[in-house]
Motif scaffolding. Structure first.
Motif, mmCIF file in Angstrom:
data_model
loop_
_atom_site.group_PDB
_atom_site.id
_atom_site.type_symbol
_atom_site.label_atom_id
_atom_site.label_comp_id
_atom_site.label_asym_id
_atom_site.label_seq_id
_atom_site.Cartn_x
_atom_site.Cartn_y
_atom_site.Cartn_z
ATOM 1 N N VAL A 15 -7.774 1.183 -4.783
ATOM 2 C CA VAL A 15 -7.646 2.017 -3.393
ATOM 3 C C VAL A 15 -8.342 1.447 -2.351
ATOM 4 C CG1 VAL A 15 -7.918 4.147 -4.523
ATOM 5 C CG2 VAL A 15 -9.848 3.160 -4.004
ATOM 6 N N THR A 16 -7.923 1.664 -1.167
ATOM 7 C CA THR A 16 -8.387 1.014 0.165
ATOM 8 C C THR A 16 -8.661 2.151 1.100
ATOM 9 O OG1 THR A 16 -8.199 -0.644 1.876
ATOM 10 C CG2 THR A 16 -6.385 0.733 1.535
ATOM 11 N N ILE A 17 -9.560 2.013 2.279
ATOM 12 C CA ILE A 17 -9.704 3.063 3.196
ATOM 13 C C ILE A 17 -9.022 2.818 4.328
ATOM 14 C CG2 ILE A 17 -11.898 4.143 4.242
ATOM 15 C CD1 ILE A 17 -12.058 4.267 1.248
ATOM 16 N N GLY A 21 2.037 -1.009 -9.108
ATOM 17 C CA GLY A 21 1.215 -1.874 -8.911
ATOM 18 C C GLY A 21 0.519 -2.258 -7.648
ATOM 19 N N CYS A 22 0.961 -1.058 -6.829
ATOM 20 C CA CYS A 22 0.558 -1.123 -5.181
ATOM 21 C C CYS A 22 -1.034 -0.606 -5.149
ATOM 22 C CB CYS A 22 1.236 -0.305 -4.495
ATOM 23 S SG CYS A 22 1.457 1.366 -4.816
ATOM 24 N N ILE A 23 -1.497 -0.737 -4.062
ATOM 25 C CA ILE A 23 -2.791 -0.214 -3.802
ATOM 26 C C ILE A 23 -2.464 1.416 -3.021
ATOM 27 C CG2 ILE A 23 -4.681 -0.304 -1.956
ATOM 28 C CD1 ILE A 23 -4.336 -3.474 -1.957
ATOM 29 N N VAL A 24 -3.296 2.242 -3.310
ATOM 30 C CA VAL A 24 -3.209 3.733 -2.776
ATOM 31 C C VAL A 24 -4.358 3.686 -1.791
ATOM 32 C CG1 VAL A 24 -3.638 5.903 -2.946
ATOM 33 C CG2 VAL A 24 -2.252 4.616 -4.776
ATOM 34 N N ILE A 78 0.790 -1.279 -0.014
ATOM 35 C CA ILE A 78 -0.146 -0.279 0.051
ATOM 36 C C ILE A 78 0.888 1.157 0.087
ATOM 37 C CG2 ILE A 78 -1.805 1.355 1.325
ATOM 38 C CD1 ILE A 78 -2.411 -1.343 2.529
ATOM 39 N N LEU A 79 0.527 2.249 -0.844
ATOM 40 C CA LEU A 79 1.082 3.436 -0.857
ATOM 41 C C LEU A 79 0.497 4.433 0.341
ATOM 42 C CD1 LEU A 79 3.334 5.417 -1.864
ATOM 43 C CD2 LEU A 79 1.599 6.330 -3.771
#
Length: 280
Positions: A236-238, A202-205, A163-164
């Motif tokens: 994306v994630t929260i 390729g990461c999640i933000v 995750i970024l």
């Protein structure tokens, strides 16, 4: 796509700079209905300071999180991670660096804005930021902001993480410092370059609500950046970036609305080296 459940992968404890213990945080997360909780102590191996986990506490931290995994396995899924800093030439967030502790996930973050003259923290007090811009960049705010994004791109090129973290953290105090305007074309160009680097990595933000719980009405990333991320197909994630148990789901309703406004219908969570997708 899986059904929506409440998750948080950006969680601090007293092992770094939170006001709460890991167990206090787990109990609050269960009370708030969180089903997957990721702990992410500030880390900067091989370095350490007073708000990152110290090198003699890594094993204790990992043992405590693993203990909580077993103790509460029937009530909540717990993951072990680190929020690993990038500092040019000194430390890079990567699974190889943190392999002795077998983390389930890593957050890669830039807090320290460095050049040959010195360093400032992107989310420090407005007074310290303005002083650093004057001393380190000759008062050239654009140069300082561009340097922050240059370091973000370096981390994305060199790092290996899930995750970024707060990808435009430099905006946190901008309402006071006035380093840039969101309408500045050069600032938009920096965001476009950032999103290209994120796509390659390729990461999640994360959509990060941590500033809200600490008194600053900012949710990262900014709307324009989030729209660019959506158009580029970046997941994306929260995240709450919680520094106390009570902040574990701060402003999640606002974060979901922000994601939907940008066009998102699902969120991503790291899982066993891959990504799970769930409805927002």
């Amino acid at each position: 796509m899986e059904q929506s459940i409440k998750t948080n992968f950006h969680t601090h404890t007293q092992f770094c700079d939170s006001h709460s213990t890991a167990e206090e945080t787990v109990l609050e997360a269960i009370e708030r209905g969180i089903k997957i909780l990721g702990f992410s102590s500030h880390a900067m191996l091989p370095l350490e300071d007073d708000w990152h986990i110290t090198n003699d506490k890594y094993s204790t931290y990992c043992s405590e999180i693993r203990r909580l995994q077993k103790t509460f396995q029937d009530e909540i899924q717990i993951s072990l991670g680190f929020e690993a800093d990038y500092i040019e030439g000194k430390t890079v967030p990567s699974f190889d660096t943190y392999s002795p502790y077998a983390p389930d996930f890593l957050i890669g973050s830039v807090h320290f804005v460095t050049n040959e003259k010195g360093t400032f923290e992107a989310d420090d007090s407005p007074e310290k930021i303005l002083s650093a811009v004057k001393e380190l960049y000759g008062g050239n705010a654009r140069e300082a902001v561009c340097r922050y994004f240059e370091l973000e791109r370096q981390m994305l090129e060199k790092g290996d993480f899930s995750i970024l973290g707060h990808c435009d953290l430099i905006q946190k105090k901008n309402q006071i410092t006035g380093l840039f305007s969101f309408s500045d074309e050069w600032f938009k160009d920096e965001l476009k370059a950032l999103v290209k680097a994120i796509r390659r990595n390729g990461c999640i933000v994360e959509i990060n609500t941590g500033a809200v719980s600490r008194g600053t009405d900012v949710i990262y990333p900014c709307d324009y950046c989030l729209e660019l991320l959506h158009d580029a197909g970046v997941p994306v994630t929260i995240s709450s970036d919680a520094h106390s148990a009570q902040a574990i789901d701060c402003a999640f309703d606002r974060a979901v609305l922000k994601a939907k406004k940008a066009g998102y219908t699902e969120k991503a969570v790291p899982y066993a080296g891959s990504i799970r997708f769930m409805k927002l």
